[in-house]
Design a protein around this motif. Structure first.
Motif, PDB file in Angstrom:
ATOM      1  N   UNK A 134       0.814  -1.217   0.000  1.00  0.00           N
ATOM      2  CA  UNK A 134       0.000   0.000   0.000  1.00  0.00           C
ATOM      3  C   UNK A 134       0.839   1.255   0.000  1.00  0.00           C
ATOM      4  N   UNK A 135       1.644   1.439  -1.037  1.00  0.00           N
ATOM      5  CA  UNK A 135       2.594   2.553  -1.051  1.00  0.00           C
ATOM      6  C   UNK A 135       2.193   3.651  -2.035  1.00  0.00           C
ATOM      7  N   UNK A 136       0.913   3.857  -2.218  1.00  0.00           N
ATOM      8  CA  UNK A 136       0.436   4.948  -3.072  1.00  0.00           C
ATOM      9  C   UNK A 136       0.566   4.621  -4.544  1.00  0.00           C
ATOM     10  N   UNK A 179       6.415   0.307 -13.264  1.00  0.00           N
ATOM     11  CA  UNK A 179       5.316   0.697 -14.163  1.00  0.00           C
ATOM     12  C   UNK A 179       4.393  -0.487 -14.417  1.00  0.00           C
ATOM     13  N   UNK A 180       4.975  -1.663 -14.570  1.00  0.00           N
ATOM     14  CA  UNK A 180       4.137  -2.861 -14.793  1.00  0.00           C
ATOM     15  C   UNK A 180       3.237  -3.138 -13.595  1.00  0.00           C
ATOM     16  N   UNK A 181       3.706  -2.717 -12.417  1.00  0.00           N
ATOM     17  CA  UNK A 181       2.883  -2.923 -11.208  1.00  0.00           C
ATOM     18  C   UNK A 181       1.866  -1.798 -11.038  1.00  0.00           C
ATOM     19  N   UNK A 182       1.854  -0.841 -11.974  1.00  0.00           N
ATOM     20  CA  UNK A 182       0.815   0.195 -11.972  1.00  0.00           C
ATOM     21  C   UNK A 182       1.225   1.534 -11.400  1.00  0.00           C
ATOM     22  N   UNK A 183       2.501   1.694 -11.039  1.00  0.00           N
ATOM     23  CA  UNK A 183       2.946   2.971 -10.471  1.00  0.00           C
ATOM     24  C   UNK A 183       3.252   3.991 -11.574  1.00  0.00           C
ATOM     25  N   UNK A 184       3.054   5.263 -11.230  1.00  0.00           N
ATOM     26  CA  UNK A 184       3.534   6.357 -12.077  1.00  0.00           C
ATOM     27  C   UNK A 184       4.933   6.696 -11.578  1.00  0.00           C
TER      28      UNK A 184
END
Ligand SMILES: NC(=O)c1ccc[n+]([C@@H]2O[C@H](COP(=O)([O-])OP(=O)(O)OC[C@H]3O[C@@H](n4cnc5c(N)ncnc54)[C@H](O)[C@@H]3O)[C@@H](O)[C@H]2O)c1
Ligand SMILES: O=C(O)C(=O)C[C@@H](O)[C@H](O)[C@H](O)COP(=O)(O)O
Ligand SMILES: [Zn+2]
Length: 365
Positions: free
Chosen positions: A34-36, A60-65
């Motif tokens: 849960x790191x934003x 990025x593959x994990x959905x982070x910007x």
């Protein structure tokens, strides 16, 4: 061969994950924590050149910007000025309270990133991805973050724990041998202060000067036992009210050497190596341990190719004076961590000044 070590703390427990060839899994390992949504990767140009793309892709593959911020390499950049530049980038990318800084680098990047995370918006998440041996076994674990002052090492900082320490030992293949040896100084430290068995395993190794000298099995032993030692100590005393000071073995004189040489000529691990030889010599003169034990310590330090002498051009009086800047000083008295046998140390402020000067002079070369 992968290991998971828990750092158990009253409020901010986290894991140290050690797994070869795991760099591309960073994003998926972070997701459940849960790191934003926004991640700012802090690194230096050399390390980012090697590992930046794989880390950014994984995040990025994990959905982070994902955005990145690079700081030139070297201890001389562990300053408040570098912190100010991280803040500028955090502002530019509109990092939020829930966002995360990822430290991709050695101890300098880790200490800077941790301090920026501790202070930006009064505290955002951070994750350690240590790339030097020294950062894997020591700097990435335990939450000491901060920067140097020209007159003293790490004088500005905060205790602030990461959410995860993610270690891929394979990145050590690009680490320069001099930096590998620096990391071995902190490994030997754990052998002397806490884990005699680790010490004897190191003694049995043929060579300890570079990543290529180590079988995968020995490297895993070094990483897991060192991280376990640090986790054990930090779990018992997170903010150095007592026991944790033993992790400063070799650092009292070591830090003085680093600051007196301008944070450039002698690196942290090298200074700690010299500092351990000096602390061992003080302990011998005070009859706290024996000549064979001191010789075994010094032989192991020499086997890694680390320095064992104080640079001749450093003034003894200046070293003694610089010790006053040490964070362990209490009521004006310098406290030393001194070995009493391999695997055990004591904390004392009873080292006479003349004995200190004598040891420093004897170690000059
Ligand atoms: N917070 C703590 O508990 C703690 C503990 C020990 C040390 N420290 C701090 O850590 C710092 C020393 O850390 P360090 O020895 O990692 O030095 P460092 O961060 O300067 O890294 C050493 C050099 O190795 C390079 N490097 C790192 N990983 C690499 C890789 N995989 N491939 C190629 N090059 C690589 C870096 O670019 C740098 O030039 C000091 O500032 C010290 O005070 C902090
Ligand atoms: O984690 C600790 O505690 C240590 O002392 C580990 C040391 O290896 C490290 O160099 C640390 O940054 C030194 O701390 P300081 O409080 O003396 O600056
Ligand atoms: Zn250290």
């Amino acid at each position: 061969m992968s290991s998971l070590i828990a750092v158990n703390l009253p409020d901010n427990s986290y894991n140290i994950a050690i797994a070869p060839d795991s760099l591309s899994q960073l994003g998926e390992q972070m997701r459940p924590l849960g790191l934003g949504h926004k991640v700012l990767v802090i690194s230096n140009p050399e390390i980012f050149h090697h590992y930046g793309a794989i880390i950014v892709q994984s995040l990025e593959q994990a959905g982070y910007t994902v955005s990145s911020h690079l700081i030139p390499a070297g201890e001389s950049y562990k300053t408040l000025d570098s912190i100010a530049r991280i803040y500028d980038t955090a502002l530019q990318h509109r990092l939020e309270r829930s966002s995360t800084l990822v430290a991709l680098g050695g101890g300098v990047i880790g200490d800077l990133t941790g301090f920026a995370a501790a202070t930006w918006l009064r505290g955002i998440n951070f994750v350690q991805v240590p790339t030097s041996l020294l950062a894997m076994v020591d700097a990435s674990v335990g939450g000491k973050t901060g920067v140097n002052h020209p007159q003293g090492k790490n004088l500005i900082g905060a205790f602030y724990q990461p959410k995860l320490v993610f270690i891929d030992p394979q990145v050590l293949r690009t680490l320069p041998p001099r930096e590998f040896r620096a990391g071995m100084a902190e490994v030997i430290k754990y052998g002397v202060i806490w884990d005699e068995d680790l010490f004897t395993q190191l003694e049995k190794a043929d060579r300890l000067q570079d990543f290529s000298d180590l079988e995968a099995e020995l490297l895993q032993v070094i990483l897991t036992r060192s991280c376990q030692a640090k986790a054990d100590v930090v779990s018992q005393d997170e903010r150095e009210s007592g026991l944790r000071a033993i992790l400063n073995y070799g650092h009292t004189i070591g830090h003085a050497i680093e600051s007196l040489t301008g944070y450039s000529r002698i690196n942290h691990g090298e200074a700690v190596g010299i500092g351990m030889v000096a602390a061992g010599a003080i302990a011998l003169k005070m009859q706290l341990w024996t000549e064979p034990e001191a010789s075994r310590q010094n032989a192991l330090i020499s086997k890694t190719g680390l320095l064992t002498h104080i640079p001749e051009d450093l003034d003894t009086g200046a070293i003694v004076e610089s010790l006053q800047m040490d964070k362990k000083v209490k009521s004006g008295k310098v406290r030393f961590i001194l070995p009493t046998q391999l695997g055990k140390v004591k904390i004392t402020d009873e080292v006479p000044n003349d004995l200190l000067g004598q040891v420093i002079d004897e170690l000059k070369q």
